[in-house]
Design a protein around this motif. Structure first.
Motif, PDB file in Angstrom:
ATOM      1  N   ILE A 134     -14.857 -33.746 -17.083  1.00 26.58           N
ATOM      2  CA  ILE A 134     -14.065 -33.996 -17.945  1.00 26.58           C
ATOM      3  C   ILE A 134     -12.949 -34.070 -18.902  1.00 26.58           C
ATOM      4  CG2 ILE A 134     -13.068 -36.057 -19.260  1.00 26.58           C
ATOM      5  CD1 ILE A 134     -16.294 -37.362 -17.632  1.00 26.58           C
ATOM      6  N   CYS A 168      -7.493 -37.033 -20.512  1.00 31.17           N
ATOM      7  CA  CYS A 168      -7.386 -38.311 -20.413  1.00 31.17           C
ATOM      8  C   CYS A 168      -6.901 -39.795 -21.554  1.00 31.17           C
ATOM      9  CB  CYS A 168      -9.362 -39.156 -20.416  1.00 31.17           C
ATOM     10  SG  CYS A 168      -9.318 -40.612 -20.228  1.00 31.17           S
ATOM     11  N   ASP A 169      -6.655 -39.957 -20.866  1.00 32.47           N
ATOM     12  CA  ASP A 169      -5.899 -40.953 -20.621  1.00 32.47           C
ATOM     13  C   ASP A 169      -6.744 -42.665 -20.905  1.00 32.47           C
ATOM     14  OD1 ASP A 169      -3.987 -42.177 -22.575  1.00 32.47           O
ATOM     15  OD2 ASP A 169      -2.108 -42.818 -20.481  1.00 32.47           O
ATOM     16  N   GLY A 170      -7.963 -42.739 -20.665  1.00 26.29           N
ATOM     17  CA  GLY A 170      -8.299 -44.246 -20.735  1.00 26.29           C
ATOM     18  C   GLY A 170      -8.280 -45.087 -19.460  1.00 26.29           C
ATOM     19  N   ARG A 171      -8.133 -44.725 -18.887  1.00 29.07           N
ATOM     20  CA  ARG A 171      -6.663 -45.364 -17.916  1.00 29.07           C
ATOM     21  C   ARG A 171      -7.597 -46.072 -17.003  1.00 29.07           C
ATOM     22  NH1 ARG A 171      -2.084 -43.554 -17.403  1.00 29.07           N
ATOM     23  NH2 ARG A 171      -1.374 -45.089 -15.530  1.00 29.07           N
ATOM     24  N   GLY A 172      -9.331 -45.583 -16.628  1.00 25.31           N
ATOM     25  CA  GLY A 172     -10.657 -46.515 -16.248  1.00 25.31           C
ATOM     26  C   GLY A 172     -10.957 -46.523 -14.595  1.00 25.31           C
ATOM     27  N   LEU A 173      -9.425 -45.253 -13.899  1.00 19.62           N
ATOM     28  CA  LEU A 173     -10.072 -45.408 -12.289  1.00 19.62           C
ATOM     29  C   LEU A 173     -11.341 -44.892 -12.443  1.00 19.62           C
ATOM     30  CD1 LEU A 173      -6.649 -45.264 -12.653  1.00 19.62           C
ATOM     31  CD2 LEU A 173      -6.235 -44.932 -10.284  1.00 19.62           C
ATOM     32  N   ALA A 226      -7.195 -35.194 -14.906  1.00 17.44           N
ATOM     33  CA  ALA A 226      -8.104 -35.610 -16.131  1.00 17.44           C
ATOM     34  C   ALA A 226      -9.965 -34.531 -15.462  1.00 17.44           C
ATOM     35  CB  ALA A 226      -8.242 -36.584 -17.225  1.00 17.44           C
ATOM     36  N   LEU A 227      -9.875 -35.005 -14.585  1.00 18.90           N
ATOM     37  CA  LEU A 227     -11.006 -34.499 -13.854  1.00 18.90           C
ATOM     38  C   LEU A 227     -11.015 -34.048 -12.433  1.00 18.90           C
ATOM     39  CD1 LEU A 227     -12.093 -38.620 -13.072  1.00 18.90           C
ATOM     40  CD2 LEU A 227     -12.720 -37.076 -14.887  1.00 18.90           C
ATOM     41  N   GLY A 238     -11.923 -48.340 -23.125  1.00 16.71           N
ATOM     42  CA  GLY A 238     -11.817 -47.800 -21.620  1.00 16.71           C
ATOM     43  C   GLY A 238     -11.806 -46.440 -21.210  1.00 16.71           C
ATOM     44  N   ALA A 283      -3.735 -38.735 -14.835  1.00 13.20           N
ATOM     45  CA  ALA A 283      -3.694 -38.163 -16.027  1.00 13.20           C
ATOM     46  C   ALA A 283      -3.962 -36.554 -14.942  1.00 13.20           C
ATOM     47  CB  ALA A 283      -4.456 -38.135 -17.072  1.00 13.20           C
TER      48      ALA A 283
END
Ligand code: HEM
Ligand code: SF4
Lengths: 78, 195
Positions: free
Chosen positions: A6, A11-16, A63-64, A31, A61
């Motif tokens: 991560i 990461c924008d903490g969007r939770g997907l 991010a992963l 989140g 984002a």
């Protein structure tokens, strides 16, 4: 061995990802994803790899990332 | 037979506009705390993507059927080069422009991981140009301009997108409205730039 990395600057903490990988990730109060095993880059068991790939693909984002390491820790493949 | 092409072109064009409207509304709403239809977030994201791909299919059908239509007299380069057509060049050119934008948005999206988030996002914002251009093209060109049903469809599309924008502008739109802005330590900024 596959790990889920991560990128915290992205990461924008969007939770997907936590939706797709509830076995691996929980959300903190804001989140952001937290690995259930407490490690910064949790190990992805083979059975969860397809979902981990989906999380990587869907993260808004980018991010992963999945990183694959060879069995011998001294010989990373990339 | 030639009339069939004409009907098909108009029909596929309208379907493409409706799909594009759904895609844009889902894109605008993607950051919401409450997702569309109570679906999981990843499902909304997939719906956005797959509806966009389906819209491309209908757009291609629309253009290809016009290429073979004896009235439209579309030449191959009219498909990519806007505002040079024989027939209502401005309105038709808007369609060409919309097509080019759409191709750019979809191709960069499919290559998102390759080109990085910043470049992808920059191109993706062209969606806010692509959709109105497509809408105007639909209203202005072709034989259905001024018909009540096309106006109705177009106005419903406008209402859907405006509603999505209005929703996004409400203060509690995001998941965690009270969350502090994401701050990245200066030490890490260069990393963020290249992402
Ligand atoms: C393969 C096709 C596509 C993919 C994979 C894709 C993916 C995405 C993603 C990941 C987001 C960000 C959502 C978020 O922040 O949670 C987004 C936003 C958005 N998309 Fe797409 N998209 C595609 C095609 C399109 C097309 C064709 C349009 C319209 C012409 C469009 C319009 C939008 C809009 C308006 C937003 C909101 C942008 C913003 O204001 O932040 N997308 N899309
Ligand atoms: S999907 Fe991406 S942005 Fe959203 S919480 Fe997971 S890593 Fe962060």
């Amino acid at each position: 061995m596959t790990r889920l990395h991560i990128d915290w600057t992205a990461c924008d903490g969007r939770g997907l990802c936590a939706e797709l990988l509830p076995e691996l990730l929980a959300e903190d109060d804001w989140g952001y994803p937290m690995a259930r095993d407490g490690s910064p880059s949790p190990t992805v068991p083979p059975a969860l790899e397809p979902n981990a790939q989906r999380a990587v693909d869907r993260c808004p984002a980018l991010a992963l990332h999945l990183t694959r390491e060879a069995e011998r820790p001294s010989a990373p493949t990339r | 037979m030639t009339d069939a092409l004409w009907y098909f072109a108009r029909g596929s064009g309208v379907v493409a506009l409706v799909l594009l409207t759904v895609v844009v509304a889902l894109g605008i709403g993607a950051r919401s705390g409450r997702t569309a239809f109570g679906l999981p977030r990843f499902a909304v994201s997939l719906l956005h993507r797959n509806a966009a791909l389906l819209a491309v299919v209908f757009l291609v059908l629309h253009v290809v059927s016009l290429l073979f239509d004896p009235y439209a007299q579309l030449r191959l380069f009219d498909v990519v080069l806007p505002f040079v057509g024989n027939y209502r060049p401005v309105w038709q050119g808007l369609g060409t422009l919309g097509f080019d934008l759409m191709v750019a948005i979809v191709v960069t999206s499919l290559l998102r991981h390759r080109i990085g988030a910043r470049a992808w996002r920059a191109v993706h914002w062209l969606a806010y140009l692509c959709w109105p251009v497509a809408l105007l093209h639909g209203l202005g060109t072709g034989s259905d301009n001024g018909t009540a049903w096309l106006w109705t469809v177009s106005m419903i599309c406008v209402a859907v997108v405006l509603a999505a924008v209005a929703w996004r502008l409400t203060p509690n739109f995001t998941r965690f409205p009270h969350r502090a802005e994401r701050k990245v330590a200066p030490r890490l900024r260069p990393l963020e730039e290249v992402r």
